[in-house]
Scaffold this active site. Sequence first.
Site, PDB file in Angstrom:
ATOM      1  N   TYR A  15      -2.435   1.227 -12.755  1.00 16.09           N
ATOM      2  CA  TYR A  15      -1.274   1.418 -13.634  1.00 16.09           C
ATOM      3  C   TYR A  15      -1.599   1.046 -15.071  1.00 16.09           C
ATOM      4  O   TYR A  15      -0.838   0.325 -15.727  1.00 16.09           O
ATOM      5  CB  TYR A  15      -0.070   0.620 -13.111  1.00 16.09           C
ATOM      6  N   TYR A 141      10.729   3.037  -3.902  1.00 16.91           N
ATOM      7  CA  TYR A 141       9.282   2.882  -4.060  1.00 16.91           C
ATOM      8  C   TYR A 141       8.755   2.160  -2.815  1.00 16.91           C
ATOM      9  O   TYR A 141       9.185   1.050  -2.506  1.00 16.91           O
ATOM     10  CB  TYR A 141       8.924   2.072  -5.314  1.00 16.91           C
ATOM     11  N   ASP A 238      11.850  -2.104   4.230  1.00 17.91           N
ATOM     12  CA  ASP A 238      10.650  -2.416   3.467  1.00 17.91           C
ATOM     13  C   ASP A 238      10.938  -3.689   2.671  1.00 17.91           C
ATOM     14  O   ASP A 238      11.479  -3.636   1.567  1.00 17.91           O
ATOM     15  CB  ASP A 238      10.288  -1.244   2.548  1.00 17.91           C
ATOM     16  N   LYS A 267       3.231  -8.830  -0.019  1.00 18.21           N
ATOM     17  CA  LYS A 267       3.342  -9.633  -1.238  1.00 18.21           C
ATOM     18  C   LYS A 267       3.422 -11.157  -1.027  1.00 18.21           C
ATOM     19  O   LYS A 267       2.407 -11.822  -1.117  1.00 18.21           O
ATOM     20  CB  LYS A 267       4.497  -9.120  -2.094  1.00 18.21           C
TER      21      LYS A 267
HETATM   22  C1  LIG Z   1       4.722  -3.435  -3.927  1.00 17.36           C
HETATM   23  C2  LIG Z   1       5.506  -2.715  -2.917  1.00 17.36           C
HETATM   24  C3  LIG Z   1       4.876  -1.894  -1.960  1.00 17.36           C
HETATM   25  C4  LIG Z   1       3.398  -1.627  -1.976  1.00 17.36           C
HETATM   26  O1  LIG Z   1       2.665  -2.779  -1.765  1.00 17.36           O
HETATM   27  P1  LIG Z   1       1.119  -2.801  -2.207  1.00 17.36           P
HETATM   28  O2  LIG Z   1       0.615  -4.102  -1.686  1.00 17.36           O
HETATM   29  O3  LIG Z   1       1.134  -2.736  -3.706  1.00 17.36           O
HETATM   30  O4  LIG Z   1       0.463  -1.627  -1.595  1.00 17.36           O
HETATM   31  C5  LIG Z   1       5.667  -1.303  -0.997  1.00 17.36           C
HETATM   32  N1  LIG Z   1       6.985  -1.495  -0.966  1.00 17.36           N
HETATM   33  C6  LIG Z   1       7.625  -2.260  -1.859  1.00 17.36           C
HETATM   34  C7  LIG Z   1       9.092  -2.456  -1.746  1.00 17.36           C
HETATM   35  C8  LIG Z   1       6.914  -2.893  -2.880  1.00 17.36           C
HETATM   36  O5  LIG Z   1       7.553  -3.621  -3.788  1.00 17.36           O
END
Ligand SMILES: *Cc1c(COP(=O)(O)O)cnc(C)c1O
Length: 425
Positions: A15, A141, A238, A267
């Site tokens: 990015y 996303y 997610d 994360k």
């Molecule tokens: C960051 C993120 C992802 C992708 O995770 P990466 O470790 O960057 O591949 C997927 N879903 C959500 C909601 C995110 O914030």
Amino acid sequence: MVTDNNSAYPIWHPYTQMQTDGTPVKMVRGEGAHLFDEQGEQYIDAVASWWTNIHGHSHPAIATAIAAQAKQLEQVIFAGFTHPAAIELAEQLLRRIPFHHKVFYSDNGSTAVEAAIKMALQFWWNLGQEKRKIIAFRDAYHGDTFGAMSVSARGVFTAPYSPLLFDVVFIDTPVKGSEAAALMQLKSVLSEETKNEIAAFIFEPLVLGSAGMLMYEPEVLNEMIAIGKAHQVLTIADEVMTGFGRTGKFLATDYCAHKPDIICLSKGITGGFMPFAATTCTQAIYDAFLSNDRAKMLFHGHSYTGNPLGCAAGIAGLRLFEEENTLGNVARIEKQHAVFAEQLSGHRNIKEVRQRGTILAIELKPKGEGGYLSSVRNTAYHFFMDRKIILRPLGNVLYVLPPYCITTHDLELVHTAIRDFVESV
Ligand SMILES: *Cc1c(COP(=O)(O)O)cnc(C)c1O
């Protein structure tokens, strides 16, 4: 001719427009909510290093756990073999997600989502049902791999690849004022003749991060999960960004009485120490893959699946939730944000102030071109870097998403800088 200011520099950053974005700042040390560059300058990490760091940088408890694990067992093939840290982490996660029964490991948020999508699609395949379609929010996303991109918003992130992304049924994101429309769209998709084709509904619970910290209420999410269940559609939360206390509870879906069938975590899972992820699911989903037929097993896995160092970091991070009263810190940040949000709201330069838990988002009134590539973004980024605060606005949206150990004083500094910036635009 293309000029590259960094021609001797060997790395291509994510990015990043390598021609214009300038030389990356070299960080050499981290402690608590602070990062230190080569010159020893101290920065406040107000975005938790891309939303991963929850307990503070280089937290000794997690560092020690990883070092101990590294000396014991650093990696083992995860098909046909297991190890104690993987089992303990899975048990710890399921203790906090009691309606789920199994944990599938991978390495990052996108792969956690890929695994979830493949689980959902193959669940129906294994049951002999022709369900191939997925419902997602228009602003979603879910990551950068092709499956995750496919269920994400069509926009600047996905434009170069759009013809290759699979078809998804997009419905409105149920932000304030759009709840009824979103619910109606979900119901109508599921009651049309296509209804038997819908395998799953994937969503970011309560906060859509990359879309600019768009927020919606637990009541509407709860209703949407219920509608999905009533129509035999698997629900996938997610929680890659929202998990691990970010929204005030351990999971964002903890605000809902109805529970998702699949949850994606990454994360915060290792506190920002190791690339790691988990996809958890119900007994019913897992059971659909049990068979004497090997063709019914889940065809997914990564070389580093279940990596012991990631597991060790995960266990140590969860232990900190109790030892350091992490959710108490989350509540403290939530309160401090709320006071500041109240002071800011109604400001002439602000379109909207949004908050959920430790996430505070300030959407500025658009001046000219909006969206992710908005020019306010660059001005703001440099304004805060000059004040030694790392904030990386999403277009017109300034947001704070700090490590939970950030002190009241440091958070005050961040808030003050934001107030100054908002005054200056
Ligand atoms: C960051 C993120 C992802 C992708 O995770 P990466 O470790 O960057 O591949 C997927 N879903 C959500 C909601 C995110 O914030």
